[in-house]
Design an enzyme around this catalytic site. Structure first.
Site, PDB file in Angstrom:
ATOM      1  N   TYR A  36     103.566   1.911  42.341  1.00  0.00           N
ATOM      2  CA  TYR A  36     102.139   1.789  41.478  1.00  0.00           C
ATOM      3  C   TYR A  36     102.300   0.309  40.815  1.00  0.00           C
ATOM      4  O   TYR A  36     101.808  -0.633  41.062  1.00  0.00           O
ATOM      5  CB  TYR A  36     101.571   2.768  40.946  1.00  0.00           C
ATOM      6  CG  TYR A  36     100.422   2.416  40.109  1.00  0.00           C
ATOM      7  CD1 TYR A  36      99.184   2.737  40.750  1.00  0.00           C
ATOM      8  CD2 TYR A  36     100.400   1.795  38.876  1.00  0.00           C
ATOM      9  CE1 TYR A  36      98.015   2.572  40.051  1.00  0.00           C
ATOM     10  CE2 TYR A  36      99.053   1.531  38.309  1.00  0.00           C
ATOM     11  CZ  TYR A  36      98.083   1.856  38.911  1.00  0.00           C
ATOM     12  OH  TYR A  36      96.898   1.471  38.210  1.00  0.00           O
ATOM     13  N   LYS A 121      82.715  22.735  25.793  1.00  0.00           N
ATOM     14  CA  LYS A 121      82.640  21.433  24.478  1.00  0.00           C
ATOM     15  C   LYS A 121      84.323  21.035  24.411  1.00  0.00           C
ATOM     16  O   LYS A 121      85.273  21.806  24.162  1.00  0.00           O
ATOM     17  CB  LYS A 121      82.557  22.201  23.428  1.00  0.00           C
ATOM     18  CG  LYS A 121      82.478  21.392  21.949  1.00  0.00           C
ATOM     19  CD  LYS A 121      81.699  21.790  20.903  1.00  0.00           C
ATOM     20  CE  LYS A 121      81.438  20.634  19.850  1.00  0.00           C
ATOM     21  NZ  LYS A 121      82.458  19.915  19.407  1.00  0.00           N
ATOM     22  N   ARG A 142      81.861   6.902  18.332  1.00  0.00           N
ATOM     23  CA  ARG A 142      80.895   7.350  17.814  1.00  0.00           C
ATOM     24  C   ARG A 142      80.524   7.006  16.461  1.00  0.00           C
ATOM     25  O   ARG A 142      79.231   6.501  16.156  1.00  0.00           O
ATOM     26  CB  ARG A 142      80.875   8.827  17.866  1.00  0.00           C
ATOM     27  CG  ARG A 142      79.510   9.451  17.176  1.00  0.00           C
ATOM     28  CD  ARG A 142      79.368  10.865  17.811  1.00  0.00           C
ATOM     29  NE  ARG A 142      78.507  11.532  16.838  1.00  0.00           N
ATOM     30  CZ  ARG A 142      78.764  12.383  15.927  1.00  0.00           C
ATOM     31  NH1 ARG A 142      80.101  12.549  15.536  1.00  0.00           N
ATOM     32  NH2 ARG A 142      77.946  12.954  15.402  1.00  0.00           N
ATOM     33  N   LYS A 295      72.655  23.034  26.892  1.00  0.00           N
ATOM     34  CA  LYS A 295      71.621  22.192  26.847  1.00  0.00           C
ATOM     35  C   LYS A 295      70.609  22.440  27.661  1.00  0.00           C
ATOM     36  O   LYS A 295      70.647  23.190  28.732  1.00  0.00           O
ATOM     37  CB  LYS A 295      72.071  20.599  27.450  1.00  0.00           C
ATOM     38  CG  LYS A 295      73.351  20.273  26.740  1.00  0.00           C
ATOM     39  CD  LYS A 295      73.902  18.966  27.350  1.00  0.00           C
ATOM     40  CE  LYS A 295      75.135  18.568  26.583  1.00  0.00           C
ATOM     41  NZ  LYS A 295      75.895  17.472  27.101  1.00  0.00           N
ATOM     42  N   LYS A 319      80.666  28.204  19.717  1.00  0.00           N
ATOM     43  CA  LYS A 319      82.123  28.246  19.479  1.00  0.00           C
ATOM     44  C   LYS A 319      82.855  29.609  19.763  1.00  0.00           C
ATOM     45  O   LYS A 319      82.126  30.472  20.026  1.00  0.00           O
ATOM     46  CB  LYS A 319      82.287  27.911  17.857  1.00  0.00           C
ATOM     47  CG  LYS A 319      81.748  26.914  17.557  1.00  0.00           C
ATOM     48  CD  LYS A 319      82.793  25.616  17.210  1.00  0.00           C
ATOM     49  CE  LYS A 319      82.268  24.307  16.750  1.00  0.00           C
ATOM     50  NZ  LYS A 319      83.463  23.482  16.138  1.00  0.00           N
ATOM     51  N   CYS A 434     121.765  34.962  -0.026  1.00  0.00           N
ATOM     52  CA  CYS A 434     122.942  35.016  -1.116  1.00  0.00           C
ATOM     53  C   CYS A 434     123.072  36.169  -1.904  1.00  0.00           C
ATOM     54  O   CYS A 434     123.934  36.267  -2.680  1.00  0.00           O
ATOM     55  CB  CYS A 434     122.707  33.987  -2.024  1.00  0.00           C
ATOM     56  SG  CYS A 434     121.129  34.233  -2.976  1.00  0.00           S
ATOM     57  N   CYS A 449     114.015  34.448  -4.564  1.00  0.00           N
ATOM     58  CA  CYS A 449     115.253  34.669  -4.705  1.00  0.00           C
ATOM     59  C   CYS A 449     115.783  33.897  -6.261  1.00  0.00           C
ATOM     60  O   CYS A 449     115.376  32.619  -6.282  1.00  0.00           O
ATOM     61  CB  CYS A 449     116.206  34.012  -3.751  1.00  0.00           C
ATOM     62  SG  CYS A 449     117.827  33.944  -4.032  1.00  0.00           S
TER      63      CYS A 449
HETATM   64  S1  IVH Z   1      76.541  16.379  23.842  1.00  0.00           S
HETATM   65  C1  IVH Z   1      73.065  15.898  22.482  1.00  0.00           C
HETATM   66  N1  IVH Z   1      78.333  17.521  25.265  1.00  0.00           N
HETATM   67  O1  IVH Z   1      80.414  17.407  20.244  1.00  0.00           O
HETATM   68  C2  IVH Z   1      74.385  15.851  21.593  1.00  0.00           C
HETATM   69  N2  IVH Z   1      78.787  16.768  23.160  1.00  0.00           N
HETATM   70  O2  IVH Z   1      78.094  16.464  19.452  1.00  0.00           O
HETATM   71  C3  IVH Z   1      75.324  14.745  22.154  1.00  0.00           C
HETATM   72  N3  IVH Z   1      81.204  17.239  22.637  1.00  0.00           N
HETATM   73  O3  IVH Z   1      81.746  14.799  19.098  1.00  0.00           O
HETATM   74  C4  IVH Z   1      76.525  15.346  22.318  1.00  0.00           C
HETATM   75  N4  IVH Z   1      81.725  18.285  24.331  1.00  0.00           N
HETATM   76  O4  IVH Z   1      81.943  14.633  21.687  1.00  0.00           O
HETATM   77  C5  IVH Z   1      77.905  17.082  24.220  1.00  0.00           C
HETATM   78  N5  IVH Z   1      79.677  18.672  26.437  1.00  0.00           N
HETATM   79  C6  IVH Z   1      79.415  17.967  25.483  1.00  0.00           C
HETATM   80  C7  IVH Z   1      80.319  17.868  24.484  1.00  0.00           C
HETATM   81  C8  IVH Z   1      80.317  17.330  23.220  1.00  0.00           C
HETATM   82  C9  IVH Z   1      82.184  17.810  23.207  1.00  0.00           C
HETATM   83  C10 IVH Z   1      81.619  16.544  21.353  1.00  0.00           C
HETATM   84  C11 IVH Z   1      80.924  15.240  21.153  1.00  0.00           C
HETATM   85  C12 IVH Z   1      80.851  15.035  19.549  1.00  0.00           C
HETATM   86  C13 IVH Z   1      80.492  16.475  19.234  1.00  0.00           C
HETATM   87  C14 IVH Z   1      79.095  16.580  18.638  1.00  0.00           C
END
Ligand code: IVH
Length: 699
Positions: A36, A121, A142, A295, A319, A434, A449
């Site tokens: 590579y 996440k 961000r 979402k 979480k 000891c 100790c």
């Molecule tokens: S959506 C609509 N999707 O979580 C809100 N965030 O957002 C925009 N994060 O530090 C974020 N996995 O980097 C979204 N599947 C996911 C995610 C995700 C991780 C993180 C993101 C940010 C935090 C809050």
């Protein structure tokens, strides 16, 4: 220049891209690293020779340019939102979110379930990638969501981020996602880093965040970063699909890695099911996640739901609890720390949890053992959250255990009682190292100790501390060598270090002549010290680096400190009665006075009075920080650890003595107070930058 050259360049780019994709997207390298590199160098050479052949999406640009002074600010055209967290880690967490969404949309109870898209996440760093006419023109962090940092050079080194979009690209498309590191990549990287004598990365998240924030792109390039796309920002000239799921598919078609673990889910039960399935998969994933994200799938419904204070109403992060596993306690032993603190530790049957194999877990102290009633032979639940030391959460008793797997060979060998368990654990009355008495501190949970410097564990701890980087900074005097030196009887006090000869050292196991000479030279070099370092190196209880620094500054001379009465000590900033007493006790001890005298006789020195002016041992020495709000990537403990590692102090409340306030999202009254007092306010990025730039300026 001819067509053959042009074709060769195009072929090289195509091949390098294909190999990149095979490596990063499919995890199946199609070429050796050396081959590579050869292709890469060939392309680089051609581009250098014929600049007209250069192209903004050439894989050679992934090398990045030169190091920056600081990152430029990027104002996000569409803010990068954060996401609401559902802390109820049970299935009911999904119900809460679904109920909120239905309420917002004013749906009747009888209405059909809502369609969601469930994702992972990722535990890395959120970034935004800007593509103009299909070419990556800017990459940004961000930041606070409104303003981020321009980290284009670093993101270009991430090999699974496309430099040019595949297929027909719109005039403008911003793609958002997570830069992250895989656990196996991190392990491999760390192995090499340590072989080179560099510091390993703490964990994948810090690794990712730290790499993206390097001012020198060659550092980012050396780190095994990856990317997952999960959303978009500003768009022009592109008709959005109807759903988030279709959007992800479109991003994949443009050439972005999109995580395969995603699913359409109808209603709360299906979300909870995804949460549970991914929870079961979590340990086997090659990267860290700290939850899943739900979402609302329809982009039209997303628009209707809108936002509430920088968080969309259409998404939530669900979480997971800290990872736990069940195993068996094979033995309970105690460890004797540097200060003589005796910590009970459970020796466990090895168990894989939180990404590592755990064989020991702390039981904290006597009270904790009693409260949890942990006994040898017990089946226990152990937990490992992030990088913290694993701990025993609770005992699983026979009645709440589905299978009776409680018989281990070691437990069977011990006499057992009616309930099949061993008797409650008792801390030893004497130090296992000891044999000195073990005493419980008045009013505290800690048992110590009483042997002080007759206890080899404490001598070793004291020596390791004495030699450490922020103390006397003796290079090459690590745990192993200290162990050998103490066990062989060569060294009993820090002063003995200065009597060591290369020939004595070379007689130790696995110690070559050359390295023995190097150690002696390092010890010699440490004689030239500073008062602050010296005070810190003494290991006086409750006197950390910052206090040592304050003491050096206040007293200027060791004698003045040694003879100071309590009242005088209390005049020193941040020295309270407990610290004052520790200092008095330390200097009242004849043995300590002798060791100090021997150290000075051996030639350890500094310029008296220098304490008031000399350069701090850490970049934040003497500085007090207050953390408030939620930081974008660092957990509070981690931020605190970073500050302390740089010699600073993290305090809980804002006062005139505060030097900086580090503010994250939803910072409250502390931020107001800081503004009121005119204290400088930094965000996480600025904090990290301060640490990184100053660290790298050090020799
Ligand atoms: S959506 C609509 N999707 O979580 C809100 N965030 O957002 C925009 N994060 O530090 C974020 N996995 O980097 C979204 N599947 C996911 C995610 C995700 C991780 C993180 C993101 C940010 C935090 C809050």
């Amino acid at each position: 220049m001819n067509d053959t050259l042009r074709q060769r360049v195009a072929a090289l780019r195509r091949d390098l891209d294909t190999h990149n994709r095979a490596y990063y997207e499919h995890d199946a390298p199609t070429i050796s690293d050396a081959d590579y590199d050869a292709l890469f160098r060939e392309l680089q050479a051609l581009e250098r020779e014929y600049p007209e052949l250069q192209s903004p999406d050439s894989p050679t640009l992934r090398v990045g340019g030169r190091a920056l002074e600081a990152f430029a600010q990027v104002i996000h055209a569409v803010p990068m939102l954060s996401i609401q967290t559902e802390t109820d880690t049970e299935a009911s967490g999904a119900d809460h979110f679904d109920a909120r969404v239905r309420k917002e949309l004013e749906l009747a109870e009888t209405a059909l379930p809502i369609e969601y898209l469930a994702e992972l996440k990722f535990d890395g760093l959120a970034v935004s990638l800007r593509y103009e006419n299909g070419v990556l023109t800017q990459g940004a962090t961000r930041g606070d969501g409104v303003t981020g940092e321009d980290v284009t050079q670093n993101l270009k080194t991430v090999r699974d981020i496309p430099l040019r979009l595949r297929g027909e690209a719109p005039p403008l498309l911003e793609v958002r996602g997570e830069a992250y590191m895989r656990r196996d990549d991190l392990a491999r990287y760390n192995e090499k880093a340590m072989a080179r004598g560099e510091k390993p990365l703490v964990n994948p998240r810090n690794g990712a965040a730290g790499s993206i924030r390097q001012l020198d792109p060659s550092i980012a390039k050396s780190r095994p970063l990856r990317f997952f796309a999960y959303g978009i920002g500003a768009v022009e000239g592109w008709t959005l699909p109807a759903t988030h799921g279709e959007l992800l598919a479109a991003l994949a078609a443009f050439g972005f890695p999109v995580c395969e673990h995603r699913a359409v889910a109808h209603g709360a039960a299906a979300l909870a099911d995804f949460h549970a399935r991914m929870g079961a998969l979590r340990a086997q994933l090659p990267f860290d996640i700290d939850g899943v994200v739900y979402k609302v799938n329809s982009l039209e419904l997303q628009r209707r739901l809108g936002f509430r204070s920088r968080e969309p109403r259409w998404a939530v992060a669900h979480k997971y609890p800290a990872e736990e596993a069940r195993t068996k306690v094979e033995a309970i032993e105690v460890q004797v720390g540097r200060t003589g603190a005796i910590t009970p530790v459970a020796r466990l049957q090895p168990v894989f949890v939180g990404g590592v194999t755990v064989t020991n877990a702390t039981l904290h102290n006597e009270d904790e053992i009693r409260r949890k009633d942990v006994r040898v032979g017990d089946t226990v639940i152990v937990r490992r959250a992030g990088d913290v030391i694993p701990e025993v959460v609770r005992v699983v008793l026979a009645e709440d255990r589905r299978q009776g797997t409680e018989d281990s060979p070691s437990a069977a060998a011990l006499p057992s009682r009616g309930d099949g368990r061993q008797p409650p654990y008792e801390l030893p009355k004497t130090c296992p190292e000891c044999g000195s008495q073990v005493v419980r501190e008045e009013g505290g949970a800690i048992v110590r100790c009483a042997g002080g410097l007759v206890c080899p564990a404490q001598v070793k701890g004291a020596l390791i501390h004495f030699a450490s980087r922020r103390a006397m900074d003796i290079e090459g005097l690590g745990d192993k060598l200290v162990e050998q030196l103490v066990d062989s009887g060569l060294v009993k006090t820090p002063a003995d270090l200065y009597t060591l000869s290369a020939s004595r050292l070379a007689a130790l196991e696995r110690m070559g002549e050359k390295s023995a000479e190097n150690r002696v030279a390092a010890i010699e070099k440490s004689k030239d010290s500073s008062l602050a370092r010296f005070i810190f190196a003494l290991g006086i209880r409750n006197v950390g680096e910052t206090t040592a620094r304050d003491l050096a500054r206040y007293f200027g001379k060791l004698d003045a400190l040694r003879n100071a009465d309590t009242e005088t000590l209390l005049n020193v900033p941040d020295v309270g009665p407990v610290v004052a007493e520790s200092i008095r006790d330390f200097f009242a001890e004849a043995h300590n006075r002798e060791v100090i005298a021997s150290l000075m006789a051996a030639g350890v020195h500094w310029t008296e009075g220098e304490g008031q002016v000399d350069a701090p041992p850490g970049v934040f020495s003497g500085k007090t920080f207050v953390l408030t709000g939620t930081l974008p990537t660092l957990k509070r403990d981690e931020a605190k650890a970073l500050i302390e590692a740089a010699g600073g102090k993290a305090s809980g409340s804002v006062s005139k003595k505060t030097d900086y306030v580090i503010a994250g999202e939803e910072a409250g009254s502390k931020l107001d107070k800081a503004r009121e007092l005119g204290i400088p306010i930094l965000n996480e990025a600025e904090l990290l930058q301060l640490i990184n730039t100053q660290e790298s300026e050090k020799p």
